[in-house]
Design a protein around this motif. Structure first.
Motif, mmCIF file in Angstrom:
data_model
loop_
_atom_site.group_PDB
_atom_site.id
_atom_site.type_symbol
_atom_site.label_atom_id
_atom_site.label_comp_id
_atom_site.label_asym_id
_atom_site.label_seq_id
_atom_site.Cartn_x
_atom_site.Cartn_y
_atom_site.Cartn_z
ATOM 1 N N ALA A 131 17.292 -8.519 -8.910
ATOM 2 C CA ALA A 131 17.447 -7.056 -8.840
ATOM 3 C C ALA A 131 18.585 -6.593 -9.752
ATOM 4 O O ALA A 131 18.494 -5.535 -10.372
ATOM 5 C CB ALA A 131 17.709 -6.624 -7.404
ATOM 6 N N THR A 132 19.631 -7.410 -9.850
ATOM 7 C CA THR A 132 20.745 -7.047 -10.737
ATOM 8 C C THR A 132 20.256 -7.031 -12.190
ATOM 9 O O THR A 132 20.567 -6.117 -12.969
ATOM 10 C CB THR A 132 21.913 -8.060 -10.555
ATOM 11 O OG1 THR A 132 22.291 -8.045 -9.180
ATOM 12 C CG2 THR A 132 23.105 -7.719 -11.407
ATOM 13 N N ARG A 133 19.436 -8.047 -12.530
ATOM 14 C CA ARG A 133 18.897 -8.113 -13.897
ATOM 15 C C ARG A 133 18.012 -6.895 -14.185
ATOM 16 O O ARG A 133 18.100 -6.266 -15.237
ATOM 17 C CB ARG A 133 18.095 -9.413 -14.065
ATOM 18 C CG ARG A 133 17.704 -9.648 -15.501
ATOM 19 C CD ARG A 133 17.315 -11.070 -15.748
ATOM 20 N NE ARG A 133 15.947 -11.314 -15.326
ATOM 21 C CZ ARG A 133 15.219 -12.334 -15.750
ATOM 22 N NH1 ARG A 133 15.721 -13.198 -16.599
ATOM 23 N NH2 ARG A 133 13.998 -12.506 -15.338
ATOM 24 N N GLN A 134 17.187 -6.581 -13.197
ATOM 25 C CA GLN A 134 16.277 -5.440 -13.321
ATOM 26 C C GLN A 134 17.055 -4.127 -13.511
ATOM 27 O O GLN A 134 16.711 -3.290 -14.340
ATOM 28 C CB GLN A 134 15.443 -5.389 -12.034
ATOM 29 C CG GLN A 134 14.480 -4.248 -11.912
ATOM 30 C CD GLN A 134 13.196 -4.521 -12.666
ATOM 31 O OE1 GLN A 134 12.716 -5.650 -12.700
ATOM 32 N NE2 GLN A 134 12.668 -3.488 -13.287
ATOM 33 N N LEU A 135 18.129 -3.992 -12.753
ATOM 34 C CA LEU A 135 18.927 -2.763 -12.833
ATOM 35 C C LEU A 135 19.622 -2.670 -14.193
ATOM 36 O O LEU A 135 19.735 -1.587 -14.770
ATOM 37 C CB LEU A 135 19.952 -2.745 -11.694
ATOM 38 C CG LEU A 135 20.633 -1.402 -11.422
ATOM 39 C CD1 LEU A 135 19.636 -0.337 -10.993
ATOM 40 C CD2 LEU A 135 21.716 -1.537 -10.359
ATOM 41 N N LEU A 136 20.047 -3.824 -14.712
ATOM 42 C CA LEU A 136 20.684 -3.828 -16.037
ATOM 43 C C LEU A 136 19.679 -3.424 -17.113
ATOM 44 O O LEU A 136 20.009 -2.720 -18.068
ATOM 45 C CB LEU A 136 21.255 -5.216 -16.346
ATOM 46 C CG LEU A 136 22.530 -5.580 -15.580
ATOM 47 C CD1 LEU A 136 22.751 -7.081 -15.566
ATOM 48 C CD2 LEU A 136 23.732 -4.876 -16.212
#
Ligand SMILES: CCCCCCCCCCCCCCCCCC(=O)SCCNC(=O)CCNC(=O)[C@H](O)C(C)(C)COP(=O)(O)OP(=O)(O)OC[C@H]1O[C@@H](n2cnc3c(N)ncnc32)[C@H](O)[C@@H]1OP(=O)(O)O
Ligand SMILES: NC(=O)C1=CN([C@@H]2O[C@H](COP(=O)(O)OP(=O)(O)OC[C@H]3O[C@@H](n4cnc5c(N)ncnc54)[C@H](OP(=O)(O)O)[C@@H]3O)[C@@H](O)[C@H]2O)C=CC1
Length: 515
Positions: A131-136
């Motif tokens: 999710a962190t990657r997606q948000l970035l």
């Protein structure tokens, strides 16, 4: 005028995890200090039968937001809840909502995470890494984005003793883990999990470390900062002292101690209790958001939000103050009188578990059975002991976190900003803070009425009398059995009786002589 407060004026801010402990305090402070902000987008999922709107309504109508409503009466119009599930592809956000987020967002605070220590590796990676990657990725498509603030934990590198404000590499690349989770089945994932997490104590801290690596690798040319809080506790000052609303971290154990369930803990008394008030973390987050957007540091800066190296408190001091507060302000319907015994010794800890936890629970369950009720205390006790054992790792070690960046930021703030966005933990008075914390647990978490304090004190007195009565009865039974079986015990008994008899006779004789 506060520069930081002015900076957030007119801004569109995206917050993930806004319904969580940290997220709520962040929103509150933002609305209170920058009521002229444009909008706060929050990514929310429906939960516990509540729709998004009901969840937002509940938050805005809670005691935490009372001051906000005075300063920012139209707060309902400035909060925009967007349906999102961070464990889904594209967060399951609708096209229109996604378009609005991409085109309008100025600042992102990424707080959402799974904070359970025992989550499955698949779920924890999905939330704390993917999710962190997606948000970035989303952030890289936001033309107006000024800063991306990622919330990690000071324990993401708890396999080290001294931790600097840098991102440490993990042995296995996050991308490899994300890819392999796509094709491995759950049983195999759970089997390899202990091998992957190596010297991290749990899935949570491990996946938070992976999350930081993802931030470093996927930062592109974004303005990013990472904040690492230690154990986040109740509010220190704002909007009022002692606010807390979930049982994570110390909160559950404080309740268990106050109710007399937990009377001993495997903890090193001298180890640093690295608590940090939630409002201190939030003030740092807002200051970092401002600094990152305005000063645009060349690399991703990491900020430690910890107390240990600036104003240390240890578990012994904390335990004593928690007990002192329960003495003055007890919890209602306690099972036993609150008591705290900290020991790092395995044998002593097991002894206390048997004598202070398991035995009273079994005795109480027998009593429930005898009175025709369903036994439940052993189950409750096992649950509490399981939780305490999960937290043990953090209670028996101390870490050194350097705070150069956090101190540098403090010195960059104007005197007004240092006052309004105070994150100087050196000013914290632990005894006062812990007292307010315990009071907050009683008032805001357990929702106990202060009017019930005299009755709670009376109840503790009754428990003390039962305790004395029980101990006396137990002593007499054990002694009677000993006398029946052992010559030595009989000799001791006769010696004591004859000594008392002689003493009484002497006393009587000397008082007759005086007359
Ligand atoms: C002697 C005096 C002591 C005074 C001072 C004590 C100070 C202690 C300080 C502790 C230090 C903590 C260090 C943490 C450091 C990590 C920093 C972070 O980032 S951390 C980020 C923050 N993350 C965390 O803190 C996560 C920690 N928690 C977990 O991971 C999980 O809850 C679990 C694995 C511990 C239990 O899982 P599972 O067995 O599936 O159980 P469920 O979750 O489904 O709950 C079932 C029942 O247990 C209950 N209960 C739950 N939690 C606690 C508690 N803490 N406590 C007590 N009770 C608790 C709960 O009410 C529920 O009751 P009911 O509804 O059934 O009646
Ligand atoms: N509390 C602490 O002691 C510490 C916390 N931290 C970090 O601070 C951050 C916030 O923690 P805290 O507020 O305590 O945690 P909470 O558990 O209180 O909040 C977690 C938030 O994440 C949201 N979330 C979880 N899963 C999803 C999902 N699938 N989709 C959408 N939202 C989701 C939750 O939403 P919902 O309400 O719907 O469940 C909630 O808003 C985390 O990154 C944590 O790692 C760091 C150090 C210590």
């Amino acid at each position: 005028m506060s520069m930081i407060a002015a900076f957030y004026g007119g801004k569109s801010i995206l917050i993930t995890g806004a319904t969580g402990f940290l997220g709520k305090v962040l929103m509150e402070k933002l609305f209170r200090t920058s009521p002229d902000l444009k909008v706060i987008y929050i990514l929310v999922r429906p939960k516990a039968g509540q729709t998004l709107q009901q969840r937002v309504f509940q938050i805005l109508n809670s005691k935490l937001f009372e001051k906000v409503k005075e300063v920012c009466p139209n707060v309902h119009e400035k909060i925009r809840a967007i349906y999102a599930d961070l464990s889904q592809n594209d967060f399951a956000i609708s096209k229109e909502d996604m378009q609005e987020l991409l085109s309008c967002t100025n600042i992102i605070f990424h707080c959402a995470a799974t904070v359970r220590f025992d989550d499955t590796l698949r779920h924890a990676v999905q939330l704390n890494v993917t999710a962190t990657r997606q948000l970035l990725l989303m952030a890289s498509q936001m033309p107006k984005l000024e800063a991306f603030i990622h919330i990690s934990t000071a324990y993401s590198n708890c396999n080290l003793k001294h931790i600097d404000e840098v991102i440490y590499p993990c042995p296995v690349e996050p991308k490899k883990i994300i890819d392999s989770l796509e094709w491995l089945d759950d049983a195999i994932i759970e089997e390899i999990a202990p091998k992957l997490i190596r010297d991290w104590p749990n899935i949570y801290t491990y996946t938070k470390a992976l999350g930081e690596m993802v931030v470093q690798q996927e930062s592109r040319n974004l303005n990013i900062a990472i904040i690492r809080p230690s154990i986040v506790g109740a509010t220190w000052q704002e909007p009022f002292p002692g606010w807390v609303d979930n049982i994570n971290g110390p909160n559950g154990l404080i309740i268990a101690a106050g109710k007399g369930f937990l009377r001993a803990l495997k903890a090193a008394p001298k180890a640093v209790a690295d608590l940090i008030p939630v409002d201190t973390v939030v003030n740092l987050m807002l200051a970092v958001g401002w600094y990152t957007a305005v000063h645009r540091p060349k690399s991703t800066l990491v900020y430690h939000s910890t107390s240990g190296n600036l104003n240390p408190c240890n578990w012994h001091k904390m335990g004593v103050q928690v007990l002192a507060t329960f003495e003055k302000i007890p919890l209602e319907r306690a099972f036993r009188r609150p008591y705290a015994n900290f020991t790092s010794n395995n044998f002593t800890s097991q002894y206390w578990n048997a004598v202070s936890h398991q035995a009273p629970a079994i005795i109480y369950d027998c009593y429930l059975r005898l009175t025709g009720r369903k036994p439940r205390m052993t189950k409750v006790m096992n649950q509490i002991l399981r939780t305490a054992s999960m937290l043990e790792y953090f209670l028996n070690r101390s870490w050194e976190w350097s705070t150069y960046n956090t101190e540098m930021l403090m010195s960059e703030l104007s005197p007004e900003d240092q006052r309004v966005f105070n994150f100087d933990v050196r000013q914290l008075n632990w005894l006062e803070y812990i007292e307010n914390y315990v009071l907050g647990v009683k008032k805001y978490l357990l929702k106990e009425d202060m009017a019930g304090i005299p009755e709670a004190k009376q109840h503790l007195k009754r428990l003390r009398n039962i305790h004395y009565l029980f101990n006396t009865a137990l002593f007499l039974i054990v002694w009677r059995l000993l006398i029946a079986r052992s010559q030595m015990a009989r000799n001791v008994w006769f010696f004591i009786v004859s000594f008392c008899y002689k003493f009484l006779s002497y006393f009587r004789a000397s008082s007759t002589l005086k007359v």
